[in-house]
Design an enzyme around this catalytic site. Structure first.
Site, short mmCIF file in Angstrom:
data_model
loop_
_atom_site.label_atom_id
_atom_site.label_comp_id
_atom_site.label_asym_id
_atom_site.label_seq_id
_atom_site.Cartn_x
_atom_site.Cartn_y
_atom_site.Cartn_z
N ASP A 379 -0.67 -25.52 -31.22
CA ASP A 379 0.09 -26.58 -30.59
C ASP A 379 0.45 -27.57 -31.69
OD1 ASP A 379 1.02 -28.26 -28.55
OD2 ASP A 379 -0.85 -29.39 -28.64
N ASP A 750 -4.87 -28.99 -27.96
CA ASP A 750 -5.72 -30.12 -27.59
C ASP A 750 -5.45 -30.62 -26.19
OD1 ASP A 750 -3.20 -31.14 -28.17
OD2 ASP A 750 -4.04 -33.11 -28.53
N ASP A 754 -2.30 -26.59 -23.11
CA ASP A 754 -2.67 -25.48 -23.98
C ASP A 754 -3.75 -24.62 -23.36
OD1 ASP A 754 -1.00 -26.54 -25.99
OD2 ASP A 754 -2.56 -27.99 -26.46
#
Lengths: 1103, 349
Positions: A379, A750, A754
């Site tokens: 990410d 995080d 995700d």
């Protein structure tokens, strides 16, 4: 399929839909035992052990006591079941906490307190500020007069900015307490968090009972938080596990590492080998019995046997050979795996001081996979970056601030200018403070925090506050500003919103004191500079933009214009009209805005940095050197993503790297683009070039739906990819695609968006960062900062893989060793299935004598951590599975066969004739095995700590002590045997002979390969220990720093039109970017030289 | 990296970070060398010097031991007399039937002492192709019954020699049932050569495995007669032939101690052996041998250890030489980074 939600009508929707009970548990009390046992027995090894244990209950065929198998088996199962049960209990507790949370529900106009789990579809839920939304709601009322409310959706999509939600216009102005009846027609539950196509019809007595369309803008979804709004209420439409979040929460599958699968495969191979042995020996045994044994009168074979007689000998051999598959391997592996996990938890170097978080391994079973990672899907926001935009430099009226200090806020010149009230600077700061949609929030202690939809705007407002231009309050349309202690008020007349086509946003404000009407604008340079007042020189500003862009900063041009009252009034009318138009509204509004946004006085350029986390570029460089492919999956926009990708070494600049863009709005466009990129990719594949492709969520959707095969091929060709504006489920799909090609994937993120990707990947790593802990909780590993990933993979993953590779093969080696001896012995015992070793020895051999020494291999380090960090390429050995595969296993197989031959031949020759007593001979052979295995472990151990010595040599001594103790027991079969043996000189000479004959060739072979056919690992070992050039390279830390320094100038030569474009992160805006690079032309970067990689080799040569 | 005033922490509000720093650092994992995997370690690698000296050392140690054990083995004087074919009288065609017929089957053998034999001289009988380690055979005993008179009926493992007419056999099982029953009488120069049959079994067996108050019972009373019979009045702990026989051999060729001759024999002494050839090895073509042997520190006559030691020592010497030669002819720098392929062509591997 539709569902009809009757508002506030308990009878109609009572039992149609599930209640709001969230359940993440796997078991119930009733099904725990059967379900868990069923799961455990679905593994081949467990079925096998159960079968063996059952066969051993038949005394006619069992060579040893059945307890020797049942005991360990029950123990193993109990341990696994307890662990599963405990995990599930914890899940149950956390669900229970969420389910029993108290919420307000409005029934018949009266607010009631109920538990979250009792919410039914159709109930009206009433929320206060900062409440978590318990289920998916359609807004029907808020405290805001205009029907707005703000929600934080980070748990859902990972975006931290506040989103605006609005009540449907049908509900506008209705007191929600009067809202009794109505129906919402909505689709069946799905997981799409960006879509909600529904209708609302209010029942009489409301006059306005036409169908009112609902969109996602009218909903607040489960797990969001209500912010900056006193209260809001909504109708529950989806509840429990049927919410958008619940639907997108995939069931996490139990993960099995590649090493485990390889072990299973090898176990299968050994099983087949065992069956062959059993069949051969079984036939031989039956033949021998019918030819020879009938003549051996003292055996008294009956002439007539029962029907199963032919099976007896094969089954005996099956049991005799069952030790070929070591039952201890599962226990040993579980033990060392939890130790690996503990090492991760304990690691001081992965402790993040800033947030006080330590690394944590939630899944203790998959550490080996860390060492085999081939793809990392990461990410962006909060993972690579700190998710903190910081105002860094500015250029006001041609004067550069912050160039010396690197931080304009610390530039004394600027501070002086602010204090002295330089008009240019004051105007610049006014635009920074006012031209935005930020909401200031005053906390009880008096400090002001800002909530913004765009991080850029927040950064500007904060910076302005630091420069004494404090945006204090926003009260409806009145903005209050405190400049150097004097309050100023501005009334916002109009907001000319940002769109990606306009690339700028403006506000029209009226100075309440002077009554002047001012247009404040900020935007990308190409959107602002051409609209400058023809009299103004803009060259200095475009130079500033260039300079900042080269430094990798995001630039914004700030401008203003004083409007005449008449001009504004005139324009305002057209603007209102355009805003209420039904056709082509966006285009018309833009056109109207254009009429006002001209003749700007350019005030200056602000440069903003989205700071990368510490050590991100180094980490990515190191991991890429280790042969790991990086994909960046982000919900963010293309430009931002590219900017970050460049600055964190994810894509290399030209000529080393090449960026290919896949775009298109329709199937055909995407297809063409895909084909073209694939072609380029194929042709450049032979060159040592880093080719990366860039794709956005829309094109990805099409590619995944219609051109999956092409896309997969592309995905495998490309070492790097950047996927922008992707949804959580697309992230998970991408992981799935790579995973389905048998690559090991690691997903790191995080945010809540995700979570699915993390669960889908072979390894999920969560960063316990600013966006809360959803990702960290769902992940297998959680770390505080992205840079720890390097250590997690290169140190922990690599060691774990190496250790497990040795441990598992060694486990097979020692089992095969003793089993081969049994097989050889059967040839001299009339193929009758006699066990040379007694039950006690066999059980102790597998579970104790040979398991203890090998457990310390969990502490073995082949290379020091520093060497691995300096030579990340060495990870290739783990990725390719070089240390555990059928051919290495064949080596161990051969070794055990060789050692079995050595032990067996020496035993039967040294202990021939008058010494051939069974118990003695069995102990001679057994001690031979113990000696050999001690030396094998010693030979394969790379680093001897106290523990290693203790375990290896202590175990050898322990073997004698235990056997001496057993030898004192008169009831045991081996009474006095060990004492007798230890008094014989021939026993000790036999032992030394076995060790020399068994280890000599192994050592010679190993030495030869080590010196003359050395692997990379060997070379590094030699270099490390002989103090070769590698050691003089110095500390690892300075080296990547120099890389960073060298990387910075590369960006200097970037052409201007590729500079970052101002785009506030309005994540709700539906259209994607489609510009910046020409359609599909390779995205060229200029670079003088590929210094990145050459610096490494140069360092080596220097020494 | 680990110092507490990391630059990044200064960017936040300075006051708040400082106040919470101790609390945050309390979460920090405790440092110990074990948890950080930093225990002091010795990391040996296979350098040529190390490996060559190891092989040299082994050869230096092994060759003398080999020579010594070979000499020890050569010192042993051994007389082996295979008698099972010669002890069948002329004209007997069916050996099995001959051996199974009851009655005396005497046989006279003459042994010549090749070299001076120092006492004690051990007398063994050796059986070939006899599977005492056969699974059916080796399990067919009851240790309980042998030790405790009360456990007389513990015969479940002894099948088929467990009971006769419902009464337990003591000692039961195939092993006891097939007890070896050839007997030997030695005479030297026409005088009886005494054979000491006391103490031929393991002391621990006499004391702990075979009961002092367990007497043979119902033994060899069945339809099939196996081997020797036992005197019912002597307790099992005194039946040393049985005790020796019950120590089953792991190999199909084995020797069992028959007795000891406790006097020296001179070279060229002629020993007359009168034996009773009772034991049936004819049905399975087993050999029977009478063995007289002296003993040394290493045991009986067995060249294997000596030869094996010499072979291993020699091979190690050869390997040491070969490695030295290769090392001198083709030296190779250890740990040369130029062997790392990624140093040769950066970027790929």
């Amino acid at each position: 399929m539709k569902r009809y939600v009757y508002i506030n009508d308990d009878e109609l929707s009572q039992d149609l839909y599930c209640d709001n009970r969230i359940s993440n548990t796997k078991y119930t009390i009733l099904n725990f035992l059967p379900k868990n046992l069923w799961e455990q027995f679905s593994r081949f090894m467990n079925q096998y052990f159960l079968l063996i244990a059952c066969l051993q209950l038949w005394p006619l065929i069992t060579p040893v006591n059945p307890a020797s198998t049942w005991g360990p088996l029950i123990f193993i199962f109990a341990v696994s079941a307890t662990k599963e049960g405990w995990d599930d209990y914890n899940r149950y507790l956390s669900d229970k906490k969420a389910n029993e949370k108290e919420v307000w529900v409005v029934k018949q106009g009266i607010k009631k307190h109920i538990q979250a789990q009792d919410i039914r579809v159709g109930n009206i839920v009433w929320l206060r500020e900062n409440d978590e939304v318990p289920c998916d709601l359609v807004l029907v009322g808020t405290s805001d007069l205009q029907g707005l409310c703000y929600v934080e959706t980070s748990a859902l999509d990972g975006e931290t900015d506040l989103k605006t939600r609005v009540i449907p216009h049908a509900c506008m102005g209705i007191d929600f307490e009067l809202l009794h009846k109505g129906v919402i027609e909505c689709p069946n539950p799905d997981k799409d968090i960006r879509r909600f196509d529904a209708n609302l019809r209010l029942f009489p007595p409301f006059i306005d009972n036409d169908l009112c369309p609902l969109t996602i803008k009218n909903t607040i979804l489960q797990s969001c938080y209500l912010r900056n709004t006193e209260w809001a209420c909504g109708v529950a439409v989806y509840t429990g596990n049927e919410t958008k979040l619940g639907m997108s929460r995939g069931v996490p599958e139990p993960k099995l590492t590649a090493v485990d699968m390889m072990i299973d495969k090898l176990t299968g191979a050994i099983f087949i080998f065992q069956i062959v042995v059993v069949i051969v020996l079984g036939i031989a045994g039956n033949v021998w019995k019918d030819t020879e044994a009938r003549k051996q009168w003292y055996v008294q074979y009956p002439n007539e046997g029962p029907w199963y007689e032919l099976l007896v000998i094969p089954l005996r051999f099956e049991l005799l050979c069952s030790i070929m598959i070591p039952i201890s391997i599962k226990v040993s592996l579980d033990l060392v795996k939890s130790l690996y996990a503990k090492f991760i938890d304990w690691d001081c170097e992965m402790f993040d001081i800033e947030t006080g978080t330590r690394a944590n391994a939630a899944n203790t079973a998959i550490s080996e996979d860390l060492g085999q990672v081939e793809y990392i899907l990461t990410d962006k926001t909060g993972t690579l970056t700190e998710n903190k935009m910081v105002f860094k430099r500015c250029c006001i009226g041609g004067i550069f601030y912050g160039n010396e200090t690197g931080d304009a806020l610390k530039d004394l010149e600027l501070l002086d200018a602010v204090v002295s009230g330089s008009p240019d600077v004051v105007r610049f700061l006014t635009v920074m403070a006012l031209c935005n949609t930020v909401i200031p929030i005053r906390s009880k202690s008096g400090s002001i925090s800002y909530k913004a939809q765009s991080q850029d705007e927040e950064a500007l407002v904060r910076a302005a506050a630091c420069l004494h231009m404090i945006f204090v309050n926003k009260n409806a349309n009145i903005l209050e500003i405190n400049y150097n202690g004097t309050m100023a008020q501005y009334e916002v007349l109009d907001t000319l919103e940002f769109t990606s086509d306009r690339k700028r946003m403006s506000v029209v404000v009226k100075d309440c004191k002077s009554g002047k009407i001012i247009l404040l604008s900020k935007g990308a340079d190409e959107a602002i500079l051409p609209c400058a007042n023809p009299g103004q020189q803009t060259r200095s500003f475009s130079e500033a933009v260039d300079q900042y862009a080269q430094l990798g900063l995001r630039t914004l041009c700030l401008a203003w214009r004083v409007l005449e009252e008449d001009e504004y009034q005139e324009w305002s009318l057209i603007f209102k009209e355009a805003n209420s138009s039904l056709v082509d509204r966006e285009w018309r509004v833009a056109e109207v805005c254009q009429r006002l946004e001209h003749g700007f006085e350019i005030l200056g350029v602000a440069a903003i940095e989205d700071r990368l986390q510490d050590g991100v570029p180094e980490t990515i460089t190191t991991l890429r050197k280790a042969g790991i492919n990086f994909w960046m999956l982000t919900g963010d926009k293309q430009n931002t993503a590219l900017q970050i990708a460049l600055s964190c070494n994810l894509v290399s600049p030209e000529p080393k790297g090449q960026l290919l863009l896949i775009n298109g709005k329709t199937d055909d466009e995407v297809c063409r683009s895909l084909e073209r990129v694939l072609l380029t990719m194929r042709t450049t594949n032979s060159e040592p070039k880093d080719v990366a492709f860039v794709i956005d969520g829309w094109a990805l959707e099409i590619a995944l739906r219609h051109y999956r095969k092409t896309f997969t091929e592309l995905a495998l060709l490309s070492r790097t990819a950047i996927c922008c504006r992707v949804t959580p489920s697309q992230k998970a799909q991408l992981v799935y695609i790579i995973k389905s090609c048998e690559y090991k994937t690691l997903a790191i993120g995080d945010g809540g968006n995700d979570v699915r990707m993390i669960q889908q990947a072979d390894i999920g790593v969560g960063i316990s960062g600013r966006e809360g802990l959803q990702a960290a909780r769902a992940a297998d590993y959680s770390i505080g900062k992205f840079r720890f990933l390097k250590r997690l993979i290169l140190v922990h993953g690599r060691y774990s893989y190496n250790r497990t590779a040795f441990l598992s093969q060694y486990s097979f080696y020692k089992s095969l060793l003793i089993c081969f001896i049994q097989i050889f012995f059967s040839f001299i015992s009339g193929v009758s299935g006699t066990s040379l070793f007694n039950s006690v020895s066999l059980m102790a051999y597998n579970t104790f004598y040979t398991s203890i020494p090998v457990l310390v291999s969990a502490l073995d380090k082949d290379l020091s951590e520093r060497t691995v960090m300096q030579h990340p390429q060495i990870l290739f050995y783990c990725q390719a599975g070089r240390l555990l595969n059928p051919s290495t296993f064949a080596g161990w197989f051969g070794r055990s066969l060789f050692h079995a031959i050595v032990v067996f031949l020496i035993t039967i020759h040294a202990y021939a004739y008058e010494r051939s007593e069974m118990e003695e001979m069995s102990m001679v052979a057994l001690s031979g095995c113990i000696w050999l295995q001690a030396f094998v472990v010693a030979l394969e151990t790379n680093s001897f700590t106290v523990l290693q010595h203790l375990a290896i040599w202590g175990n050898l001594a322990g073997f004698y002590i235990i056997n001496w103790i057993v030898s004192t027991l008169p009831s045991s079969g081996m009474h006095t045997i060990m004492f007798r043996l230890c008094r014989q000189p021939s026993y000790w000479t036999t032992m030394f002979l076995m060790v020399a004959a068994g280890m000599g060739p192994v050592l010679a072979l190993k030495y030869f390969r080590y010196t003359y056919r050395s692997s990379k690992i060997n070379i590094l070992q030699q270099a490390e220990r002989l103090g070769g050039p590698i050691l003089t390279l110095g500390n690892i830390e300075p080296q990547p720093r120099s890389l960073e320094k060298e990387a910075t100038p590369l960006l200097l030569i970037q052409p201007k039109n590729r500079s970052p474009v101002h785009e506030p992160l309005l994540s709700d805006s539906p259209n994607t970017t489609r510009r910046s690079f020409g359609s599909g032309t390779p995205f060229d970067f200029f670079q003088s030289q590929s210094r990145l990689s050459s610096s490494y080799s140069r360092n080596c040569k220097d020494n | 990296m680990m110092n507490s005033n990391a630059p990044s922490s200064s960017s936040g509000g300075a006051g708040s970070t400082d106040s919470s720093a101790p609390r945050r650092n309390s979460k920090r994992p405790k440092y110990s060398r074990f948890t950080q995997q930093e225990l002091p370690a010795c990391k040996p690698i296979l350098t040529p010097r190390w490996v060559i000296s190891a092989f040299m050392l082994v050869s230096i140690v092994f060759i003398p031991i080999g020579v010594a054990s070979l000499f020890a083995s050569r010192d042993v004087v051994e007389i082996i007399d295979r008698y099972e074919t010669d002890c069948i009288p002329q004209g007997v065609s069916d050996k099995v039937q001959y051996i199974q017929t009851p009655g005396d089957k005497p046989c006279n053998r003459t042994l010549t002492v090749p070299k001076y034999m120092k006492q004690p001289i051990y007398v063994y009988y050796q059986l070939d192709n006899f599977y005492q380690n056969h699974r059916r055979y080796v399990k067919s005993r009851s240790d309980q019954q042998l030790k405790y008179p009360a456990d007389e009926d513990e015969t479940s493992a002894c099948e088929p020699e467990d009971k006769v007419n419902g009464v337990a056999i003591v000692p039961c099982g195939l092993i006891a049932w097939s007890l070896f029953n050839d007997t030997y009488n030695f005479s030297l120069n026409n005088t009886q050569l005494p054979i000491n049959k006391m103490g031929i079994s393991w002391k621990s067996d006499r004391e702990n495995k075979f009961g002092k108050d367990v007497y043979p019972k119902n033994f060899q009373n069945g339809t099939l007669i196996g081997g020797a019979n036992l005197t019912a009045s002597i307790p099992l702990s005194k039946q040393e032939d049985l005790i020796v026989w019950m120590r089953t051999a792991a190999l199909p060729t084995f020797r069992k101690l028959y007795g000891k001759i406790e006097m020296d024999l001179q070279e060229n002494d002629t020993i007359q052996v009168t034996l009773q050839n009772n034991y049936n090895t004819y049905s399975f073509n087993g050999k029977k041998k009478l063995v007289l042997s002296t003993t040394t520190w290493l045991g009986g006559k067995n060249d294997f250890l000596g030869i094996a030691y010499l072979t291993v020592g020699g091979l190690c010497f050869f390997l040491a030489m070969a490695f030295t030669l290769v090392y001198l002819v083709k030296p190779r720098r250890l740990g040369d980074p130029s062997y790392l392929s990624w140093n040769r062509n950066p970027g790929g591997h």
